[in-house]
Scaffold this motif. Structure first.
Motif, PDB file in Angstrom:
ATOM      1  N   VAL A   1       0.852  -1.188   0.000  1.00 21.12           N
ATOM      2  CA  VAL A   1       0.000   0.000   0.000  1.00 21.12           C
ATOM      3  C   VAL A   1       0.885   1.234   0.000  1.00 21.12           C
ATOM      4  CG1 VAL A   1      -0.185  -0.032   2.523  1.00 21.12           C
ATOM      5  CG2 VAL A   1      -1.952   1.117   1.166  1.00 21.12           C
ATOM      6  N   GLN A   2       0.402   2.299  -0.591  1.00 24.52           N
ATOM      7  CA  GLN A   2       1.160   3.552  -0.621  1.00 24.52           C
ATOM      8  C   GLN A   2       0.985   4.317   0.686  1.00 24.52           C
ATOM      9  OE1 GLN A   2      -0.121   5.687  -4.133  1.00 24.52           O
ATOM     10  NE2 GLN A   2       1.255   4.524  -5.452  1.00 24.52           N
ATOM     11  N   PRO A   3       1.939   5.149   1.018  1.00 21.16           N
ATOM     12  CA  PRO A   3       1.776   5.997   2.214  1.00 21.16           C
ATOM     13  C   PRO A   3       0.465   6.768   2.152  1.00 21.16           C
ATOM     14  CG  PRO A   3       4.018   6.138   1.406  1.00 21.16           C
ATOM     15  CD  PRO A   3       3.250   5.350   0.382  1.00 21.16           C
ATOM     16  N   GLY A   4      -0.216   6.806   3.300  1.00 20.49           N
ATOM     17  CA  GLY A   4      -1.513   7.455   3.352  1.00 20.49           C
ATOM     18  C   GLY A   4      -2.678   6.545   3.025  1.00 20.49           C
ATOM     19  N   GLY A   5      -2.394   5.333   2.580  1.00 27.59           N
ATOM     20  CA  GLY A   5      -3.429   4.395   2.190  1.00 27.59           C
ATOM     21  C   GLY A   5      -4.023   3.639   3.363  1.00 27.59           C
ATOM     22  N   THR A   6      -4.902   2.682   3.033  1.00 28.33           N
ATOM     23  CA  THR A   6      -5.594   1.904   4.052  1.00 28.33           C
ATOM     24  C   THR A   6      -5.501   0.419   3.754  1.00 28.33           C
ATOM     25  OG1 THR A   6      -7.718   1.960   2.911  1.00 28.33           O
ATOM     26  CG2 THR A   6      -7.250   3.792   4.387  1.00 28.33           C
ATOM     27  N   LEU A   7      -5.597  -0.363   4.816  1.00 22.97           N
ATOM     28  CA  LEU A   7      -5.690  -1.814   4.726  1.00 22.97           C
ATOM     29  C   LEU A   7      -6.547  -2.295   5.884  1.00 22.97           C
ATOM     30  CD1 LEU A   7      -2.084  -3.215   4.006  1.00 22.97           C
ATOM     31  CD2 LEU A   7      -4.086  -3.434   2.526  1.00 22.97           C
TER      32      LEU A   7
ATOM     33  N   GLY B   1      -4.846   6.739  16.785  1.00 26.80           N
ATOM     34  CA  GLY B   1      -5.484   7.693  15.888  1.00 26.80           C
ATOM     35  C   GLY B   1      -5.456   7.275  14.434  1.00 26.80           C
ATOM     36  N   ARG B   2      -4.688   6.241  14.108  1.00 28.57           N
ATOM     37  CA  ARG B   2      -4.607   5.766  12.715  1.00 28.57           C
ATOM     38  C   ARG B   2      -5.116   4.335  12.568  1.00 28.57           C
ATOM     39  NH1 ARG B   2       0.099   5.030  10.423  1.00 28.57           N
ATOM     40  NH2 ARG B   2       1.280   4.649  12.351  1.00 28.57           N
ATOM     41  N   PHE B   3      -4.879   3.496  13.555  1.00 30.07           N
ATOM     42  CA  PHE B   3      -5.307   2.095  13.520  1.00 30.07           C
ATOM     43  C   PHE B   3      -6.510   1.898  14.431  1.00 30.07           C
ATOM     44  CE2 PHE B   3      -0.889   0.009  12.510  1.00 30.07           C
ATOM     45  CZ  PHE B   3      -0.766   0.850  11.414  1.00 30.07           C
ATOM     46  N   THR B   4      -7.378   0.946  14.062  1.00 34.09           N
ATOM     47  CA  THR B   4      -8.535   0.604  14.887  1.00 34.09           C
ATOM     48  C   THR B   4      -8.663  -0.905  14.984  1.00 34.09           C
ATOM     49  OG1 THR B   4      -9.708   2.600  14.171  1.00 34.09           O
ATOM     50  CG2 THR B   4     -11.012   0.854  15.210  1.00 34.09           C
TER      51      THR B   4
ATOM     52  N   GLY C   1       1.162 -14.715  10.698  1.00 33.27           N
ATOM     53  CA  GLY C   1       1.361 -13.347  10.271  1.00 33.27           C
ATOM     54  C   GLY C   1       0.913 -13.053   8.853  1.00 33.27           C
ATOM     55  N   THR C   2       0.723 -11.761   8.593  1.00 34.11           N
ATOM     56  CA  THR C   2       0.429 -11.275   7.256  1.00 34.11           C
ATOM     57  C   THR C   2       1.290 -10.033   7.025  1.00 34.11           C
ATOM     58  OG1 THR C   2      -1.357 -10.647   5.729  1.00 34.11           O
ATOM     59  CG2 THR C   2      -1.569  -9.870   7.993  1.00 34.11           C
ATOM     60  N   GLN C   3       1.920  -9.961   5.863  1.00 31.08           N
ATOM     61  CA  GLN C   3       2.894  -8.910   5.579  1.00 31.08           C
ATOM     62  C   GLN C   3       2.205  -7.631   5.105  1.00 31.08           C
ATOM     63  OE1 GLN C   3       6.331  -8.921   5.959  1.00 31.08           O
ATOM     64  NE2 GLN C   3       6.276  -6.752   5.352  1.00 31.08           N
ATOM     65  N   VAL C   4       2.609  -6.518   5.696  1.00 30.90           N
ATOM     66  CA  VAL C   4       2.169  -5.200   5.253  1.00 30.90           C
ATOM     67  C   VAL C   4       3.404  -4.425   4.807  1.00 30.90           C
ATOM     68  CG1 VAL C   4       1.174  -3.001   5.970  1.00 30.90           C
ATOM     69  CG2 VAL C   4       0.150  -5.146   6.750  1.00 30.90           C
ATOM     70  N   THR C   5       3.366  -3.939   3.574  1.00 25.61           N
ATOM     71  CA  THR C   5       4.477  -3.164   3.029  1.00 25.61           C
ATOM     72  C   THR C   5       3.960  -1.814   2.575  1.00 25.61           C
ATOM     73  OG1 THR C   5       5.602  -5.175   2.290  1.00 25.61           O
ATOM     74  CG2 THR C   5       6.313  -3.087   1.315  1.00 25.61           C
ATOM     75  N   VAL C   6       4.539  -0.751   3.119  1.00 26.16           N
ATOM     76  CA  VAL C   6       4.125   0.610   2.787  1.00 26.16           C
ATOM     77  C   VAL C   6       5.259   1.284   2.031  1.00 26.16           C
ATOM     78  CG1 VAL C   6       3.299   2.814   3.656  1.00 26.16           C
ATOM     79  CG2 VAL C   6       2.743   0.689   4.887  1.00 26.16           C
ATOM     80  N   SER C   7       5.007   1.579   0.779  1.00 25.80           N
ATOM     81  CA  SER C   7       6.028   2.255  -0.026  1.00 25.80           C
ATOM     82  C   SER C   7       5.357   2.938  -1.204  1.00 25.80           C
ATOM     83  CB  SER C   7       7.090   1.267  -0.511  1.00 25.80           C
ATOM     84  OG  SER C   7       6.564   0.406  -1.479  1.00 25.80           O
TER      85      SER C   7
ATOM     86  N   LEU D   1      -6.116  -0.320   9.268  1.00 28.93           N
ATOM     87  CA  LEU D   1      -4.945   0.542   9.169  1.00 28.93           C
ATOM     88  C   LEU D   1      -5.286   1.711   8.248  1.00 28.93           C
ATOM     89  CD1 LEU D   1      -3.905  -2.424   9.809  1.00 28.93           C
ATOM     90  CD2 LEU D   1      -1.766  -1.724   8.730  1.00 28.93           C
ATOM     91  N   ASN D   2      -5.280   2.921   8.780  1.00 29.85           N
ATOM     92  CA  ASN D   2      -5.529   4.130   7.995  1.00 29.85           C
ATOM     93  C   ASN D   2      -4.290   5.013   8.009  1.00 29.85           C
ATOM     94  OD1 ASN D   2      -8.201   3.339   7.555  1.00 29.85           O
ATOM     95  ND2 ASN D   2      -8.929   4.428   9.362  1.00 29.85           N
ATOM     96  N   ASN D   3      -4.147   5.830   6.973  1.00 29.54           N
ATOM     97  CA  ASN D   3      -3.037   6.771   6.897  1.00 29.54           C
ATOM     98  C   ASN D   3      -1.707   6.082   7.213  1.00 29.54           C
ATOM     99  OD1 ASN D   3      -1.689   9.213   6.599  1.00 29.54           O
ATOM    100  ND2 ASN D   3      -2.094   9.853   8.715  1.00 29.54           N
ATOM    101  N   VAL D   4      -1.436   4.990   6.536  1.00 31.84           N
ATOM    102  CA  VAL D   4      -0.243   4.208   6.845  1.00 31.84           C
ATOM    103  C   VAL D   4       1.024   4.970   6.463  1.00 31.84           C
ATOM    104  CG1 VAL D   4      -1.411   1.985   6.710  1.00 31.84           C
ATOM    105  CG2 VAL D   4      -0.368   2.968   4.657  1.00 31.84           C
ATOM    106  N   LYS D   5       2.094   4.632   7.170  1.00 34.78           N
ATOM    107  CA  LYS D   5       3.382   5.263   6.957  1.00 34.78           C
ATOM    108  C   LYS D   5       4.426   4.187   6.620  1.00 34.78           C
ATOM    109  CE  LYS D   5       2.299   8.665  10.537  1.00 34.78           C
ATOM    110  NZ  LYS D   5       2.752   9.277  11.805  1.00 34.78           N
ATOM    111  N   PRO D   6       5.530   4.559   5.991  1.00 30.30           N
ATOM    112  CA  PRO D   6       6.564   3.554   5.679  1.00 30.30           C
ATOM    113  C   PRO D   6       7.017   2.780   6.910  1.00 30.30           C
ATOM    114  CG  PRO D   6       6.985   5.556   4.458  1.00 30.30           C
ATOM    115  CD  PRO D   6       5.842   5.867   5.384  1.00 30.30           C
ATOM    116  N   GLU D   7       7.034   3.425   8.066  1.00 30.72           N
ATOM    117  CA  GLU D   7       7.466   2.746   9.292  1.00 30.72           C
ATOM    118  C   GLU D   7       6.443   1.728   9.807  1.00 30.72           C
ATOM    119  OE1 GLU D   7       7.356   6.065   8.751  1.00 30.72           O
ATOM    120  OE2 GLU D   7       6.682   7.136  10.561  1.00 30.72           O
TER     121      GLU D   7
END
Length: 119
Positions: free
Chosen positions: A12-18, A65-68, A112-118, A82-88
């Motif tokens: 997902v791109q930065p700022g995106g959701t999952l 404030g970003r995850f619920t 586990g499930t992999q989340v990649t933000v870039s 996951l909202n407004n995701v960041k690379p970190e």
């Protein structure tokens, strides 16, 4: 036997959701506190969020404030929005049945499930 199976990860791109999901079995789901933890490459497991059987939620400062976190006891399923995701936020995300609140390394967790933000 506790069984936890995560799904929903991806790129997902930065700022995106999952939305991550975790199908659980082998224990009294509705009576249990559940959690999400994550592990970034080269780092230790890090606690992300807890939810108790009453639906009360707790979050790490880094995601507040970003995850619920939420749960559907009728489906024995745990979620993490996951909202407004960041690379970190890039990490392997695990759902877990912890013994303690804010536990970084719960023994009972899924694969586990992999989340990649870039970008």
């Amino acid at each position: 036997e506790v069984r936890l199976v995560e799904s929903g990860g991806g790129s997902v791109q930065p700022g995106g959701t999952l939305r991550l999901a975790c199908a659980a079995s082998g224990f009294p789901f509705s009576e249990s506190t559940l959690s999400w933890v994550r592990q970034a490459p080269g780092s230790k497991l890090e606690w992300v969020s807890d939810i108790n059987r009453f639906g009360t939620e707790w979050y790490a400062e880094s995601v507040k404030g970003r995850f619920t976190i939420s749960r559907d006891d009728a489906k024995n399923t745990l979620y993490l929005q996951l909202n407004n995701v960041k690379p970190e936020d890039t990490a392997m995300y695990f759902c877990a049945k912890p013994l303690l609140f804010r536990q970084n390394d719960p023994r009972d967790r899924g694969r586990g499930t992999q989340v990649t933000v870039s970008s």
